[in-house]
Design an enzyme around this catalytic site. Structure first.
Site, short mmCIF file in Angstrom:
data_model
loop_
_atom_site.label_atom_id
_atom_site.label_comp_id
_atom_site.label_asym_id
_atom_site.label_seq_id
_atom_site.Cartn_x
_atom_site.Cartn_y
_atom_site.Cartn_z
CB VAL A 76 2.81 -0.54 3.54
CG1 VAL A 76 2.85 -1.75 4.46
CG2 VAL A 76 2.36 0.69 4.30
CG PHE A 83 0.94 10.11 6.63
CD1 PHE A 83 1.18 11.47 6.53
CD2 PHE A 83 -0.33 9.69 6.97
CE1 PHE A 83 0.19 12.40 6.78
CE2 PHE A 83 -1.33 10.60 7.22
CZ PHE A 83 -1.08 11.96 7.14
N GLY A 97 0.83 -1.20 0.00
CA GLY A 97 0.00 0.00 0.00
C GLY A 97 0.86 1.24 0.00
CG ASP A 131 -7.62 7.04 9.51
OD1 ASP A 131 -8.74 7.26 9.02
OD2 ASP A 131 -6.59 6.88 8.81
N1 LIG Z 1 0.80 -5.93 10.07
C1 LIG Z 1 0.33 -6.03 8.83
N2 LIG Z 1 0.11 -7.24 8.30
C2 LIG Z 1 -0.36 -7.38 7.05
N3 LIG Z 1 -0.64 -6.35 6.24
C3 LIG Z 1 -0.45 -5.12 6.71
C4 LIG Z 1 0.04 -4.89 8.02
N4 LIG Z 1 0.13 -3.56 8.19
C5 LIG Z 1 -0.28 -2.99 7.05
N5 LIG Z 1 -0.64 -3.92 6.16
C6 LIG Z 1 -1.13 -3.69 4.79
O1 LIG Z 1 -0.60 -2.49 4.30
C7 LIG Z 1 -1.63 -1.60 3.91
C8 LIG Z 1 -1.23 -0.19 4.23
O2 LIG Z 1 -0.99 -0.07 5.62
P1 LIG Z 1 -1.26 1.29 6.40
O3 LIG Z 1 -2.71 1.60 6.35
O4 LIG Z 1 -0.65 1.17 7.75
O5 LIG Z 1 -0.43 2.30 5.52
P2 LIG Z 1 -0.69 3.82 5.17
O6 LIG Z 1 0.49 4.29 4.43
O7 LIG Z 1 -1.06 4.55 6.39
O8 LIG Z 1 -1.93 3.73 4.24
P3 LIG Z 1 -3.17 4.70 4.18
O9 LIG Z 1 -2.61 6.08 4.20
O10 LIG Z 1 -3.82 4.33 2.88
O11 LIG Z 1 -4.01 4.39 5.37
C9 LIG Z 1 -2.86 -2.07 4.67
O12 LIG Z 1 -4.02 -1.77 3.98
C10 LIG Z 1 -2.63 -3.55 4.78
O13 LIG Z 1 -3.13 -4.19 3.63
#
Ligand SMILES: Nc1ncnc2c1ncn2[C@@H]1O[C@H](COP(=O)(O)OP(=O)(O)OP(=O)(O)O)[C@@H](O)[C@H]1O
Length: 605
Positions: free
Chosen positions: A187, A184, A180, A322
């Site tokens: 991932v 910020f 993803g 959130d």
């Molecule tokens: N511990 C985990 N185990 C498996 N998948 C994870 C884990 N943490 C995050 N992910 C995957 O990574 C994606 C993005 O994570 P996260 O929401 O923390 O990132 P982000 O950069 O804040 O994204 P957004 O701004 O879209 O919310 C999640 O939707 C999920 O699919």
């Protein structure tokens, strides 16, 4: 005779001491004076009675050399001494009362020298007011978000964890598929280059984040210590320099929980039966035929897990801000839903990542108040002040109820298939806002021209006497303070027993309380709606944010009952206290030119 004169002399000294002490009135209390007088008088009369009964007068004045005769000789003299002592005692007591230092023994417990057990004991004493005060202080320090556990966590657990836990550098990871990308950071699925670096190391998740990563590391570490099962299992966070980009990057590492978030599962046509399968396993799925009742059970299970995680987060003083299906992941290992993405969370124990006017929330799931704290609450004061005030601010603002609203919207989405898409949710939000955030009014609206999904949703909510509908109403109330907390929601009959009809007496009582506050809420909505008719933007007829702010500050019309008036007075006092604290802190901060202290500085060096 010499002995007897000694007695009178001592008595005189004691009396004089009493007079001196009381007249100085600082180092000695009247208690000492009174007590010395009591002692003196008591010793003399016990000596006197022993002589009169012909017993030996040894002890206090020494052994009598004259036997019985000596005693008689002494007798006359002692009569006169007794009168003298009594006069002295009377004199110093009246003088003491005249000076007026301390409390007299008629008011204060001075005890009796003959019955020593009645004398007040020296040193540590347990008294009812002392116990009450101690209990009050303990209750304050342990109430949410927990000042005392906070100090323990910050000064003991956190340093210990730093010492004991393994730490990593970016070279230790092999990055894989991108999972993803948000505002910020990015991932990735990852693994360790050397699996021996971590016990039970399996697949991992690495987030490379910008400057907000520091806050996310802080939140994840706090959660790992306080309630590790409620969120994804955090491994480590560290700062790395990135030669290709300006500035440094925070690397955050979690164990890989699973491939599906609640959003992914909800997007499946088979929802909620697909969740039942992953939660319970194919072999253990419910015997009930597919239909509203079985769906209700599955949705209830999911909601309980979400609320339980929220309750644990809130109990430690963290508000997520959130909550949405995309940030709830299903853990393949533990077979439960866990919360992820703490980047927008606020730690209200110490005021980290909390800015009262900050607006970085997902508008689809954000509660109508938009802010977790009143906008009149100042930015976090210095950490110690913030920590000590945190229970007061928590009780005044109910910041945790913000997350409960978002969870309420997830509940709605699970129940009504037509609300699962983005467009469906946006339409709901628009209708709900126009109806003054009155869910009953929204129901009337959609039931006037129902489709298949709406009928299906209400069928689920109306099961067991409408217990799910009751819970939903309590979760999505307009006023944050009237919304149910995650903890109370978990005790709702929806989760505890099979519906309203099966409720125990206590559960029914609890439900009555929830309903009573709901009624109050309805009155507010009527009042808001009447105002709405008179105001709003010219085009849409809705509220502007500024108008909403004003409305929140106003009180609904009061009815004349004693209970209502008492409640209104209590609220007024509470608000006044809040404003006074707020303005005092702001003034102090201005005066001293204080800056906000960032506790995540250690990752910035
Ligand atoms: N511990 C985990 N185990 C498996 N998948 C994870 C884990 N943490 C995050 N992910 C995957 O990574 C994606 C993005 O994570 P996260 O929401 O923390 O990132 P982000 O950069 O804040 O994204 P957004 O701004 O879209 O919310 C999640 O939707 C999920 O699919």
């Amino acid at each position: 005779m010499a002995d007897a004169s000694m007695a009178c002399f001592s008595g005189g000294i004691a009396s004089l001491q009493g007079l001196l002490c009381s007249s100085r009135g600082r180092s000695c209390s009247q208690y000492n004076v009174e007590n010395s007088a009591v002692k003196l008088r008591s010793k003399f009369w016990s000596f006197w009675s022993r002589i009169e009964h012909g017993r030996s007068a040894d002890g206090w004045l020494g052994k009598s050399p004259g036997g019985r005769g000596g005693g008689t000789t002494r007798l006359g003299f002692c009569r006169c001494q007794a009168a003298g002592i009594e006069a002295l005692v009377a004199l110093h007591q009246s003088a003491v009362l005249g000076v007026g230092v301390g409390l007299p023994c008629t008011v204060m417990e001075c005890g009796d020298v003959v019955y020593r057990s009645t004398l007040p004991q020296q040193g540590f004493q347990i008294t009812p007011p002392g116990v009450a005060l101690t209990l009050l202080i303990v209750a304050y320090l342990w109430s949410t978000p927990g000042v005392a556990p906070g100090f323990w966590d910050m000064f003991v657990l956190a340093p210990l964890e730093q010492l004991l836990r393994p730490s990593f550098r970016k070279e230790d990871f092999v990055l894989g598929k991108k999972l993803g990308e948000g505002a910020f950071g990015t991932v990735y699925k990852a693994s360790l280059s050397n699996p021996n670096l971590l016990k039970n190391s399996g697949p991992l998740v690495v987030k490379k984040a910008n400057e907000y990563g520091a806050v996310e590391v802080w939140m994840n570490e706090r959660v790992r210590r306080a309630c590790r099962n409620s969120c994804a299992d955090f491994v480590h966070g560290f700062l790395e320099s990135n030669p290709n980009k300006k500035g440094d990057e925070f690397w955050l590492v979690w164990r890989y929980e699973g491939k599906e978030t609640l959003a992914d599962l909800m997007a499946n046509k088979d929802f909620p039966y697909n969740v039942e399968e992953v939660m319970l396993g194919m072999a253990n799925v419910d015997d009930l035929p597919k239909g509203p009742e079985r769906e209700n059970r599955i949705i209830g299970r999911i909601m309980r897990q979400i609320l339980n995680s929220l309750y644990q987060l809130h109990a430690t003083g963290i508000v997520h801000r959130d909550i949405k299906p995309q940030n709830i992941i299903f853990s393949d290992d533990s077979k439960v839903f866990k919360i992820i993405d703490l980047g927008a969370a606020a730690d209200l124990r110490v005021g980290i990542n909390y800015a009262p006017k900050e607006f970085l929330l997902d508008p689809r799931y954000a509660a109508p108040e938009q802010y977790i704290m009143s906008t009149q609450t100042p930015s976090a004061p210095p950490v110690l002040v913030a920590a000590l005030l945190s229970p007061v601010l928590w009780q005044m603002n109910f910041p945790d109820h913000f997350d409960v609203y978002s969870a309420g919207l997830i509940f709605l989405q699970m129940v009504f298939p037509n609300l699962r898409s983005d467009s469906g949710l946006i339409t709901f939000n628009r209708q709900f806002k126009r109806r003054g955030y009155d869910i009953k009014s929204w129901r009337e609206l959609v039931e006037s021209k129902p489709n298949q999904d709406i009928r299906h949703g209400f069928e689920i909510l109306d099961l067991d006497g409408g217990v799910a509908w009751e819970l939903l109403q309590a979760m999505v109330r307009f006023e944050g303070r009237q919304r149910i907390s995650a903890r109370t929601a978990l005790a709702h009959p929806y989760f505890v027993r099979a519906g309203l009809l099966g409720s125990s007496f206590m559960q029914r009582m609890r439900l009555q309380i929830i309903r009573a506050t709901q009624q109050e809420r309805s009155e507010n909505v009527t009042w808001v709606s009447s105002l709405m008719a008179k105001s709003g933007t010219k085009n849409a007829g809705g509220f502007t944010e500024a108008q909403l702010e004003k409305l929140r500050e106003k009180e609904p019309k009061q009815k004349g009952s004693i209970q209502r008036n008492a409640l209104a007075s209590a609220l007024r006092v509470k608000r006044k206290v809040s404003r006074t604290i707020d303005s005092t802190i702001t003034d102090i901060q201005k005066e001293r030119g204080m800056k906000r202290v960032n506790w995540w500085n250690r990752w910035e060096t």
